[in-house]
Enzyme design. Structure first.
Site, PDB file in Angstrom:
ATOM      1  N   GLY A 115      -6.190  -9.387 -15.379  1.00  0.00           N
ATOM      2  CA  GLY A 115      -4.742  -9.307 -15.243  1.00  0.00           C
ATOM      3  C   GLY A 115      -4.069 -10.412 -16.028  1.00  0.00           C
ATOM      4  O   GLY A 115      -3.097 -11.009 -15.570  1.00  0.00           O
ATOM      5  N   GLY A 163      -1.210 -14.266 -14.544  1.00  0.00           N
ATOM      6  CA  GLY A 163      -2.395 -14.332 -15.390  1.00  0.00           C
ATOM      7  C   GLY A 163      -2.116 -14.927 -16.744  1.00  0.00           C
ATOM      8  O   GLY A 163      -2.889 -15.757 -17.245  1.00  0.00           O
ATOM      9  N   TYR A 198      -1.461  -2.909   0.884  1.00  0.00           N
ATOM     10  CA  TYR A 198      -1.574  -4.073   0.011  1.00  0.00           C
ATOM     11  C   TYR A 198      -1.984  -5.310   0.805  1.00  0.00           C
ATOM     12  O   TYR A 198      -2.898  -6.048   0.407  1.00  0.00           O
ATOM     13  CB  TYR A 198      -0.227  -4.312  -0.678  1.00  0.00           C
ATOM     14  CG  TYR A 198      -0.166  -5.559  -1.529  1.00  0.00           C
ATOM     15  CD1 TYR A 198      -0.684  -5.571  -2.819  1.00  0.00           C
ATOM     16  CD2 TYR A 198       0.421  -6.723  -1.046  1.00  0.00           C
ATOM     17  CE1 TYR A 198      -0.619  -6.709  -3.606  1.00  0.00           C
ATOM     18  CE2 TYR A 198       0.495  -7.862  -1.821  1.00  0.00           C
ATOM     19  CZ  TYR A 198      -0.025  -7.858  -3.096  1.00  0.00           C
ATOM     20  OH  TYR A 198       0.033  -8.992  -3.871  1.00  0.00           O
TER      21      TYR A 198
END
Length: 250
Positions: free
Chosen positions: A13, A19, A150
């Site tokens: 990512g 990232g 999530y």
């Protein structure tokens, strides 16, 4: 700024947001960095922004063949890994009553399965004494309506850090999770399924829940990850470092 001098780091990512900010910081600290993500154009743009000591590999962490290709390139180019920042994640809003199997599968395929095999497949290349950092979330301890899948996936990530700390202790590989709060990245507008107006409202709501009164910056997360990657955190393993402006702490 040489805390990672001579080290090889892999970041999933890595093409945007947290990232990308971390990849830039790692290179500034002396590391050679390999970043991976699903979109080639964004990866190429990230490489230009980072400027040096970076290799890009297009791939999806939920596809094991893509992970195999990633690590084959790392092995060919660098021969080993010192730091892994398993950062790739997915999170779309879906209330319990409306969530679909596809939503659940995508969330767990990336955040749990993808992260699990990202770490497993890196181990043969890891030098003893290395550092693994997993991106969890403050939602691993909070109830967040619409984000239950999530949040559950990020709680799994937190437990991975606990278990892998014990599994890898003989190799002196440290494993920690890092839990950001709401961060000012494009993800709120591009990956959650919110309209621009809804995303703006959500950003204001998040800021009101944070004692510091604002969302964090990707560079602030990169600072924390760099600390966990470096020898400055040599006696820290198995923790969950919350970088959340106090959101889940008070």
């Amino acid at each position: 700024m040489t805390r990672l001098n001579g080290k090889t780091a892999v970041i999933t990512g890595g093409s945007s947001g947290i990232g990308l900010a971390t990849a830039k910081r790692f290179v500034e600290e002396g590391a050679a960095v390999v970043i991976t993500g699903r979109r080639e154009r964004e990866l190429n743009e990230a490489a230009v922004l980072i400027g040096r000591n970076v290799t890009t590999v297009v791939g999806d962490v939920a596809r094991l063949e893509d992970l195999d290709r990633l690590y084959a390139i790392v092995k060919e180019k660098h021969g080993h890994i010192d730091v892994l920042f398993a950062n790739a994640g997915a999170g779309t809003i879906a209330p319990l009553a409306a969530a679909t199997e596809a939503h659940f599968d995508q969330t767990f395929d990336v955040n749990v399965k993808g992260l699990f095999f990202t770490v497993q497949k890196a181990l043969p290349l890891f030098r003893d004494g290395g550092s693994i950092i997993l991106t969890s979330s403050v939602s691993n301890v909070l109830g967040v309506p619409g984000f239950s899948a999530y949040a559950a996936s990020k709680a799994a990530v937190r437990n991975f850090a606990r278990a892998w700390t014990l599994e890898l202790k003989d190799r002196k590989i440290r494993v920690n999770s890092m839990s950001p709060g709401p961060i000012d990245t494009p993800a709120l507008e591009t990956t959650t399924g919110l309209t621009p107006e809804q995303a703006a409202q959500a950003a204001e709501q998040f800021a009101s829940q944070i004692p510091m009164g604002r969302r964090g910056k990707p560079e602030e997360i990169a600072d924390a990850v760099t600390f966990l990657a470096s020898d400055e955190s040599s006696f820290i393993t198995g923790v969950d470092l919350a970088v959340d402006g106090g959101m889940a702490q008070v």
